[in-house]
Scaffold this active site. Structure first.
Site, PDB file in Angstrom:
ATOM      1  N   GLY A 135       0.820  -1.206   0.000  1.00 46.31           N
ATOM      2  CA  GLY A 135       0.000   0.000   0.000  1.00 46.31           C
ATOM      3  C   GLY A 135       0.857   1.260   0.000  1.00 46.31           C
TER       4      GLY A 135
ATOM      5  N   GLU B  91       1.702   1.842  -3.495  1.00 45.27           N
ATOM      6  CA  GLU B  91       0.464   2.245  -4.191  1.00 45.27           C
ATOM      7  C   GLU B  91       0.132   3.704  -3.888  1.00 45.27           C
ATOM      8  OE1 GLU B  91      -1.707  -1.253  -2.682  1.00 45.27           O
ATOM      9  OE2 GLU B  91      -2.288  -1.588  -4.767  1.00 45.27           O
TER      10      GLU B  91
END
Ligand code: NAI
Length: 705
Positions: A104, A107
């Site tokens: 994440g 991301e």
């Protein structure tokens, strides 16, 4: 401005600093505060651009693993929505990455308009290691911002890449060699001056220039062997295929659907179980993990044979000097030459440079004299498996080693408490049980003797980390955890051949189940002489069963030791393995002598007898406290014996199957298999208790965590 995100203004740039130690994991609170800070920057007319930095050890380690499997993971703002909002920013957002951007965390950086990273940073999407795919846009944005090949490689392997490579692929706009924040502000000002404004991935076509039409199928074929049994890698590929085909918004929807498909699989549960088990394995019941460790700056290894050489390599690889002791010059020369040969093979394969080979060899010093070991912080004994020889070695070590030195044995079967008793310092004695080849296999069983001091255990765990092993602390018993579990598994494999199965059938069933190697091929590789000698050392424990591993004993008598003699359960020409009709004849004769009726045996029976016995033994190990948690048994079998990681280990497999079903299976074979069933298919009390309470091994283990 908030506890987790700082907000500063530098000219017309807002600096948002993620400050949640240790790794800015993206739990709900951090997500909410980041959203708040971001919205503040947007509404501030003074602000023309935003820089996102970390004030913690690394940029961001990704999702908060504490939220795994709970509703918190989806609590507002969920990560995909937050990142979509960031991507839609009307003001340019620049991510400034140092240390690591993982999962994440990467991301998050991908949803920004531009990225700059410290030259030493690493970037990766490791979700596949947890049985998942990146679920916050990684599969859609990475192929757009870099290219399809790199996205496939990073997302299906889970391995991070270096900043330089990311820069070359276009993923990073700039590399920083100096102060990251200064460089990030300068980069942002240039962007503003050039009028380059926001960039949304929605407007970027996937870069498939380097990617032929057949690329996806070729890629699938190239990873098929390594990813056999896993669920997520194929979904990673499908998500990247979708990125090539669909507009961003639809691609993100497809990614979400594939992510959810992965979440509810036994594979994801298994891989996450192992992930947590590795972390829990470093917590040892009764030992305060804050206990200061002893310092280990120099190591000595006694015995430069198969294991000693491999063990020494682990330390040289970690930059720790090692003295290698043998009794005779010839054995020492041979041991050092084997180590050099292994390094040179790695160099030929391009895994290290010639300079590195020399650097590692320079850390290894051979000696014939115990007097040279006086300054070693840790000594690991890897001599012949004989109590007499161990006694001679440990008595001598007790004389020459400095106070506080840790004295370790690599014994695979002998009583560590007895070994400790040969010294006047049993508190300093511990087992460090490596697996062959010791420089390759990741498992390290740390054997805790009755008197082993807490700081010696803590030090052993740190040593394991330094040499990149997966440590599991185990108690003293015959075979510790791994080899003790191997015993009933191997017993069934042998016995099934007397009852009518062929070695190839047994091996095929277990490799079909996912094991890296079938049991009989494994025995042929390890040597049937080794198995025989282990049995010899405990004949009284098996005397009540005249059929016990009789076939193995017979192979030993015939000199059919396995690969090394060209014959064992199979025939070998080099590495090529063939079935041997003579072996079947031998099995028939033995079965006749022992009064065992031969019959056709189903694959299901083979699987259940071998695997249920493995589980049953582990249950006993757990109830005796030899292992602290079911996850420990699983780590041992996955990292030391080739049990499929995607099944999470034997205990996780049992939990997944339902303990009632395992118990019923064992009871069925107890009835069906006559004397053999009566003797060996005795369900563990722990298994019975947990099954009747509707519990799992994992429930039981959580008491020890
Ligand atoms: P090995 O026979 O290859 O090596 C033993 C070495 O110790 C020989 O080089 C020998 O010259 C040397 N040695 C014997 N007595 C000595 C003494 N008094 N002082 C100094 N050196 C001495 O044996 P291997 O396979 O390396 O096994 C060593 C130990 O590791 C045993 O305790 C074995 O049970 C254990 N082990 C073996 C595994 C395997 O797969 N081979 C796996 C895990 C543990």
């Amino acid at each position: 401005m908030t506890a987790r995100v700082t907000y500063r203004i530098d000219g017309d740039i807002a600096i948002l600093g993620l400050t949640q130690p240790p790794v800015n994991s993206l739990g709900q609170a951090l997500r909410a505060e980041l959203q708040q800070a971001y919205r503040q920057a947007l509404s501030d007319d003074q602000v023309a651009a935003l820089v996102l930095v970390s004030e913690a050890r690394i940029f961001c380690g990704g999702a908060d693993i504490q939220e795994f499997g709970s509703d918190q993971a989806f609590a507002s703002p969920d990560l995909p929505s937050l990142l979509n909002e960031l991507e839609a920013s009307p003001k340019p957002v620049v991510a400034a990455i140092h240390g690591m951007a993982l999962g994440g965390g990467l991301e998050l950086a991908l949803a920004c308009d531009y990225r700059i990273a410290d030259v030493k940073a690493r970037l990766g999407l490791p979700e596949v290691n947890l049985g998942l795919i990146p679920g916050a846009g990684g599969t859609q944005r990475l192929p757009r911002l870099a290219n399809v090949s790199l996205a496939l490689e990073m997302i299906t392997s889970g391995q991070p890449i270096a900043a330089e490579r990311a820069h070359a692929s276009g993923l990073l706009g700039r590399l920083s060699q100096g102060d990251l924040l200064t460089d990030a502000l300068e980069f942002t000002r240039e962007i503003l001056e050039q009028g380059a404004q926001v960039r949304s991935c929605a407007d970027i076509e996937v870069n498939a220039d380097d990617f032929p039409a057949s690329g996806f199928d070729d890629f699938r074929a190239s990873i098929a062997r390594k990813t056999r049994g896993f669920f997520a890698p194929e979904r990673c590929i499908q998500a990247i295929e979708a990125a090539c085909r669909l507009p961003l918004a639809e691609g993100l929807e497809r990614e979400q659907a594939l992510f959810k498909e992965c979440m509810n699989t036994p594979q994801a549960r298994a891989q996450q179980h192992l992930f947590f088990a590795e972390r829990e394995a470093t917590k040892v019941p009764g030992v305060d993990s804050a206990t200061p460790a002893r310092s280990v700056r120099s190591v000595a290894v006694i015995g430069a044979g198969t294991m000693g050489g491999g063990i020494a390599m682990n330390f040289a690889n970690a930059g720790i000097p090692v003295k290698l002791l043998e009794l005779k010059q010839e054995a020492l020369d041979h041991g050092l030459a084997t180590i050099r040969k292994n390094y040179e093979i790695s160099a030929k394969k391009g895994r290290m440079t010639e300079t590195q080979v020399e650097q590692r060899m320079a850390l290894l010093e051979g000696t014939l004299s115990y007097e040279d070991l006086g300054d070693a912080d840790l000594v690991i004994e890897a001599v012949f498996e004989s109590m007499e020889v161990k006694k001679a070695v440990f008595s001598r070590l007790d004389e020459v080693c400095k106070p506080g030195a840790i004295l370790a044995s690599n014994t695979s079967t002998l009583d560590l408490n007895q070994i400790a008793s040969f010294t006047k310092r049993p508190q300093d004695v511990i087992g460090l049980h490596f697996f062959s080849p010791a420089n390759v296999m990741r498992l390290l069983e740390i054997v805790r003797g009755d008197q082993t001091a807490d700081d010696v255990i803590v030090t052993a765990l740190q040593v394991a980390k330094a040499i990149r092993k997966v440590p599991v602390v185990v108690g003293v018993c015959f075979g510790f955890v791994g080899n003790r579990m191997l015993e009933p598994y191997g017993r069934e494999a042998h016995r099934l051949i007397l009852e009518g199965a062929t070695p190839a059938q047994v091996d095929k069933v277990l490799t079909g189940f996912g094991l890296a190697m079938g049991p009989l091929s494994m025995f042929d590789l390890a040597g049937n002489d080794v198995g025989y000698l282990v049995r010899e050392s405990r004949r009284e424990a098996i005397a009540h069963d005249p059929s016990y591993n009789r076939l193995g004993d017979e192979l030993y008598r015939l000199g059919r030791y396995g690969q090394k003699t060209g014959r064992g359960f199979y025939l070998y020409q080099g590495r090529e393995q063939n079935e041997d009709p003579e072996l079947i004849q031998l099995a028939e004769e033995l079965a006749r002598d022992l009064g065992i009726e031969r019959r056709e045996i189903s694959d299901q029976e083979i699987l259940e007898r071998c695997v249920f016995m493995l589980i049953n033994e582990a249950a006993d190990i757990l109830s005796e406290g030899i292992a602290s948690r079911s996850g420990d048994c699983d780590l041992v079998w996955v990292n030391g014996y080739g049990f499929p990681a995607w099944r999470g280990g034997p205990m996780q497999y049992a939990d997944e199957l339902g303990l009632v079903n395992v118990l019923e299976g064992i009871e069925k074979y107890r009835k069906d298999l006559g004397d053999h069933g009566e003797m060996w298919f005795r369900p563990s009390n722990l298994l019975k208790e947990l099954a009747s309470a509707g519990k799992t091994f994992r429930n039981f283990s959580s008491q020890n965590s």
